[in-house]
Design a protein around this motif. Structure first.
Motif, PDB file in Angstrom:
ATOM      1  N   ALA A  44      15.943  -7.895   0.820  1.00  0.00           N
ATOM      2  CA  ALA A  44      14.782  -7.503   1.216  1.00  0.00           C
ATOM      3  C   ALA A  44      14.301  -6.323   0.440  1.00  0.00           C
ATOM      4  O   ALA A  44      15.279  -5.575  -0.207  1.00  0.00           O
ATOM      5  CB  ALA A  44      14.684  -7.071   2.614  1.00  0.00           C
ATOM      6  N   ARG A  45      13.226  -5.912   0.135  1.00  0.00           N
ATOM      7  CA  ARG A  45      12.625  -4.812  -0.517  1.00  0.00           C
ATOM      8  C   ARG A  45      13.132  -3.508   0.078  1.00  0.00           C
ATOM      9  O   ARG A  45      13.522  -3.320   1.251  1.00  0.00           O
ATOM     10  CB  ARG A  45      11.170  -4.529  -0.473  1.00  0.00           C
ATOM     11  CG  ARG A  45      10.498  -5.953  -1.135  1.00  0.00           C
ATOM     12  CD  ARG A  45       8.959  -6.032  -1.071  1.00  0.00           C
ATOM     13  NE  ARG A  45       8.466  -4.681  -2.070  1.00  0.00           N
ATOM     14  CZ  ARG A  45       7.116  -4.715  -1.886  1.00  0.00           C
ATOM     15  NH1 ARG A  45       6.278  -5.547  -1.420  1.00  0.00           N
ATOM     16  NH2 ARG A  45       6.612  -3.955  -2.699  1.00  0.00           N
ATOM     17  N   ASP A  46      13.387  -2.652  -0.893  1.00  0.00           N
ATOM     18  CA  ASP A  46      13.942  -1.353  -0.215  1.00  0.00           C
ATOM     19  C   ASP A  46      13.767  -0.428   0.902  1.00  0.00           C
ATOM     20  O   ASP A  46      14.016   0.024   1.712  1.00  0.00           O
ATOM     21  CB  ASP A  46      14.240  -0.206  -1.371  1.00  0.00           C
ATOM     22  CG  ASP A  46      13.014   0.137  -1.942  1.00  0.00           C
ATOM     23  OD1 ASP A  46      11.650  -0.398  -1.629  1.00  0.00           O
ATOM     24  OD2 ASP A  46      13.019   1.417  -2.647  1.00  0.00           O
ATOM     25  N   VAL A  48      11.818  -2.203   3.290  1.00  0.00           N
ATOM     26  CA  VAL A  48      12.275  -3.070   4.551  1.00  0.00           C
ATOM     27  C   VAL A  48      13.780  -2.837   5.285  1.00  0.00           C
ATOM     28  O   VAL A  48      14.599  -3.176   4.692  1.00  0.00           O
ATOM     29  CB  VAL A  48      11.828  -4.470   4.211  1.00  0.00           C
ATOM     30  CG1 VAL A  48      12.156  -5.551   5.454  1.00  0.00           C
ATOM     31  CG2 VAL A  48      10.245  -4.471   3.781  1.00  0.00           C
ATOM     32  N   ALA A  62      10.055  -1.423   8.635  1.00  0.00           N
ATOM     33  CA  ALA A  62       9.926  -0.719   7.444  1.00  0.00           C
ATOM     34  C   ALA A  62      10.069   0.636   7.698  1.00  0.00           C
ATOM     35  O   ALA A  62       9.821   1.132   8.626  1.00  0.00           O
ATOM     36  CB  ALA A  62       8.536  -0.972   6.856  1.00  0.00           C
ATOM     37  N   ARG A  67       9.391   4.209  -0.027  1.00  0.00           N
ATOM     38  CA  ARG A  67       7.943   3.993  -0.843  1.00  0.00           C
ATOM     39  C   ARG A  67       7.278   5.326  -1.070  1.00  0.00           C
ATOM     40  O   ARG A  67       6.530   5.173  -2.117  1.00  0.00           O
ATOM     41  CB  ARG A  67       6.907   3.084   0.063  1.00  0.00           C
ATOM     42  CG  ARG A  67       7.207   1.873   0.442  1.00  0.00           C
ATOM     43  CD  ARG A  67       7.223   1.003  -0.828  1.00  0.00           C
ATOM     44  NE  ARG A  67       5.928   0.110  -0.754  1.00  0.00           N
ATOM     45  CZ  ARG A  67       5.477  -0.252  -1.900  1.00  0.00           C
ATOM     46  NH1 ARG A  67       6.328  -0.511  -3.073  1.00  0.00           N
ATOM     47  NH2 ARG A  67       4.269  -0.722  -1.968  1.00  0.00           N
TER      48      ARG A  67
END
Length: 149
Positions: A44-46, A48, A62, A67
């Motif tokens: 998963a994206r950092d 999430v 999240a 971000r």
């Protein structure tokens, strides 16, 4: 409240995230939860954290701090999961975000909000809808839809 007043202000849930104050449109908030177990998702994206179970529904969770280039901190007694509904590609989508602290719902006059400056910010301006003032502090109105896309 009159229609004119609604156009001139917006209700926002005020959150503490990484030492900053974020304002989320109160109409998008479905519920505020105590932290619960998060199931990690490999790859998963950092930002999430994984998935949580909210009343039998699987909800992606999240953390906005990565971000915005903020360091992820461990949960405290004030940490909450804020479950919101956003529009992703024209489809209503329920997601959760981590808040270090939930303050209150506040009425923000539209005049108190301005566009994110293109220079002088430490965050990526495309992730910020508005910058404003709340009490004696600056606040960030994140572009939640863009953050999740």
């Amino acid at each position: 409240m009159t229609d004119a007043a609604l156009l001139e202000s917006r209700q926002c849930l005020m959150l503490g995230v990484g030492g900053e104050i974020f304002a989320i449109d109160a109409e998008s908030v479905r519920e505020i939860l105590d932290p619960a177990p998060v199931t990690e998702v490999p790859g998963a994206r950092d930002f999430v954290r994984g998935l949580i179970n909210v009343r039998g529904k699987v909800v992606p969770m999240a953390d906005l701090r990565p971000r915005f280039g903020m360091e992820v901190e461990p949960a405290t007694a004030d940490t909450r999961f804020v479950v919101i509904e956003i529009d992703l590609d024209g489809e209503p989508t329920v997601v959760g975000i981590v808040a270090d602290k939930v303050y209150e719902v506040a009425e923000l006059p539209r005049a108190s909000l301005g566009p994110a400056p293109r220079i002088g910010m430490r965050w990526r301006p495309e992730l910020v809808k508005h910058i404003g003032r709340w009490k004696d502090d600056f606040l960030v109105v994140p572009d939640i839809e863009r953050i999740f896309n």
